[in-house]
Design a protein around this motif. Structure first.
Motif, PDB file in Angstrom:
ATOM      1  N   LYS A   3     -21.699   0.477   1.155  1.00 18.03           N
ATOM      2  CA  LYS A   3     -20.814   1.421   0.465  1.00 18.03           C
ATOM      3  C   LYS A   3     -19.855   0.711  -0.476  1.00 18.03           C
ATOM      4  CE  LYS A   3     -20.937   4.719   4.217  1.00 18.03           C
ATOM      5  NZ  LYS A   3     -20.851   4.284   5.602  1.00 18.03           N
ATOM      6  N   ALA A   4     -19.434  -0.485  -0.113  1.00 18.86           N
ATOM      7  CA  ALA A   4     -18.457  -1.202  -0.927  1.00 18.86           C
ATOM      8  C   ALA A   4     -19.071  -1.832  -2.172  1.00 18.86           C
ATOM      9  CB  ALA A   4     -17.778  -2.281  -0.089  1.00 18.86           C
ATOM     10  N   THR A   5     -20.371  -2.088  -2.158  1.00 24.18           N
ATOM     11  CA  THR A   5     -20.976  -2.807  -3.283  1.00 24.18           C
ATOM     12  C   THR A   5     -21.931  -1.978  -4.143  1.00 24.18           C
ATOM     13  OG1 THR A   5     -22.755  -3.639  -1.863  1.00 24.18           O
ATOM     14  CG2 THR A   5     -20.781  -5.028  -2.091  1.00 24.18           C
ATOM     15  N   PRO A  54     -23.425   1.110  -6.364  1.00 19.15           N
ATOM     16  CA  PRO A  54     -22.869   2.191  -7.184  1.00 19.15           C
ATOM     17  C   PRO A  54     -23.105   3.556  -6.523  1.00 19.15           C
ATOM     18  CG  PRO A  54     -24.780   1.190  -8.259  1.00 19.15           C
ATOM     19  CD  PRO A  54     -24.528   0.414  -7.020  1.00 19.15           C
ATOM     20  N   LYS A  55     -22.227   4.472  -6.845  1.00 16.42           N
ATOM     21  CA  LYS A  55     -22.294   5.810  -6.250  1.00 16.42           C
ATOM     22  C   LYS A  55     -23.653   6.467  -6.481  1.00 16.42           C
ATOM     23  CE  LYS A  55     -19.939  10.267  -6.347  1.00 16.42           C
ATOM     24  NZ  LYS A  55     -18.805  11.029  -6.869  1.00 16.42           N
ATOM     25  N   GLU A 105     -15.803   7.543  -6.445  1.00 16.97           N
ATOM     26  CA  GLU A 105     -16.335   6.194  -6.206  1.00 16.97           C
ATOM     27  C   GLU A 105     -15.295   5.332  -5.486  1.00 16.97           C
ATOM     28  OE1 GLU A 105     -19.210   2.920  -7.964  1.00 16.97           O
ATOM     29  OE2 GLU A 105     -18.970   4.834  -8.959  1.00 16.97           O
ATOM     30  N   ARG A 106     -14.033   5.485  -5.849  1.00 15.22           N
ATOM     31  CA  ARG A 106     -12.965   4.708  -5.183  1.00 15.22           C
ATOM     32  C   ARG A 106     -12.878   5.045  -3.702  1.00 15.22           C
ATOM     33  NH1 ARG A 106      -7.529   3.963  -8.552  1.00 15.22           N
ATOM     34  NH2 ARG A 106      -7.006   3.219  -6.485  1.00 15.22           N
ATOM     35  N   ILE A 164     -15.298   6.157  -1.770  1.00 13.39           N
ATOM     36  CA  ILE A 164     -16.486   5.597  -1.115  1.00 13.39           C
ATOM     37  C   ILE A 164     -16.298   4.101  -0.886  1.00 13.39           C
ATOM     38  CG2 ILE A 164     -18.965   5.172  -1.358  1.00 13.39           C
ATOM     39  CD1 ILE A 164     -18.984   7.813  -3.073  1.00 13.39           C
ATOM     40  N   LYS A 165     -15.781   3.402  -1.887  1.00 12.78           N
ATOM     41  CA  LYS A 165     -15.512   1.969  -1.743  1.00 12.78           C
ATOM     42  C   LYS A 165     -14.465   1.731  -0.654  1.00 12.78           C
ATOM     43  CE  LYS A 165     -18.019   0.819  -5.378  1.00 12.78           C
ATOM     44  NZ  LYS A 165     -19.425   0.766  -5.101  1.00 12.78           N
ATOM     45  N   GLY A 187     -16.060   1.987   2.683  1.00 14.08           N
ATOM     46  CA  GLY A 187     -16.829   0.773   2.925  1.00 14.08           C
ATOM     47  C   GLY A 187     -15.959  -0.391   3.355  1.00 14.08           C
ATOM     48  N   VAL A 188     -14.844  -0.580   2.671  1.00 14.28           N
ATOM     49  CA  VAL A 188     -13.923  -1.669   3.016  1.00 14.28           C
ATOM     50  C   VAL A 188     -13.321  -1.445   4.405  1.00 14.28           C
ATOM     51  CG1 VAL A 188     -11.711  -2.744   2.392  1.00 14.28           C
ATOM     52  CG2 VAL A 188     -13.427  -2.303   0.633  1.00 14.28           C
TER      53      VAL A 188
END
Length: 123
Positions: A23-25, A27-28, A43-44, A46-47, A50-51
């Protein structure tokens, strides 16, 4: 019981680290091919999810393994359990019922680690 908790924590850490890294790497648009729920989030966000999953995975193992602030292990497990509860709500809202089972299993295991590490099996 300590060995069982370590095994569960390591399995959870691997699962959350892998999912979080993806999820962090990625693309959406690429994530949307397999995960319909990403359409509901920026997208932010989702990232960020992931983080948080990566940090939770690290927190499940490293503090206890290195004996540096081991209280972070049950806190990380609690955070991951909350994350899975929120994921289950998202999947329920989208009527993605099979995914709720995955959230319940992962969240339940994380909650089990949190309860045991805060309680009788603390470090």
């Amino acid at each position: 019981m300590n060995i069982v908790l370590w095994i569960i924590a390591i399995v959870l850490a691997v699962a959350f680290a892998a999912a979080g890294f993806m999820k962090a790497t990625a693309p959406k648009e690429k994530l949307a091919e397999n995960m319909d729920w990403v359409e509901d989030f920026s997208e932010r966000t989702i990232k960020l999810i992931g983080v948080l999953e990566i940090l939770g995975a690290i927190g499940l193992v490293l503090p206890a393994a290195l004996d540096i602030a081991p209280v972070l292990t049950p806190l990380a497990a609690t955070g991951l359990a909350v994350l899975m509860a929120l994921a289950a709500v998202t999947h329920a809202r989208r009527k993605e019922y099979p995914m709720i089972g995955v959230n319940v299993v992962l969240g339940g295991l994380a909650l089990f680690v949190a309860i045991m590490r805060f309680g009788s099996q603390s470090f």
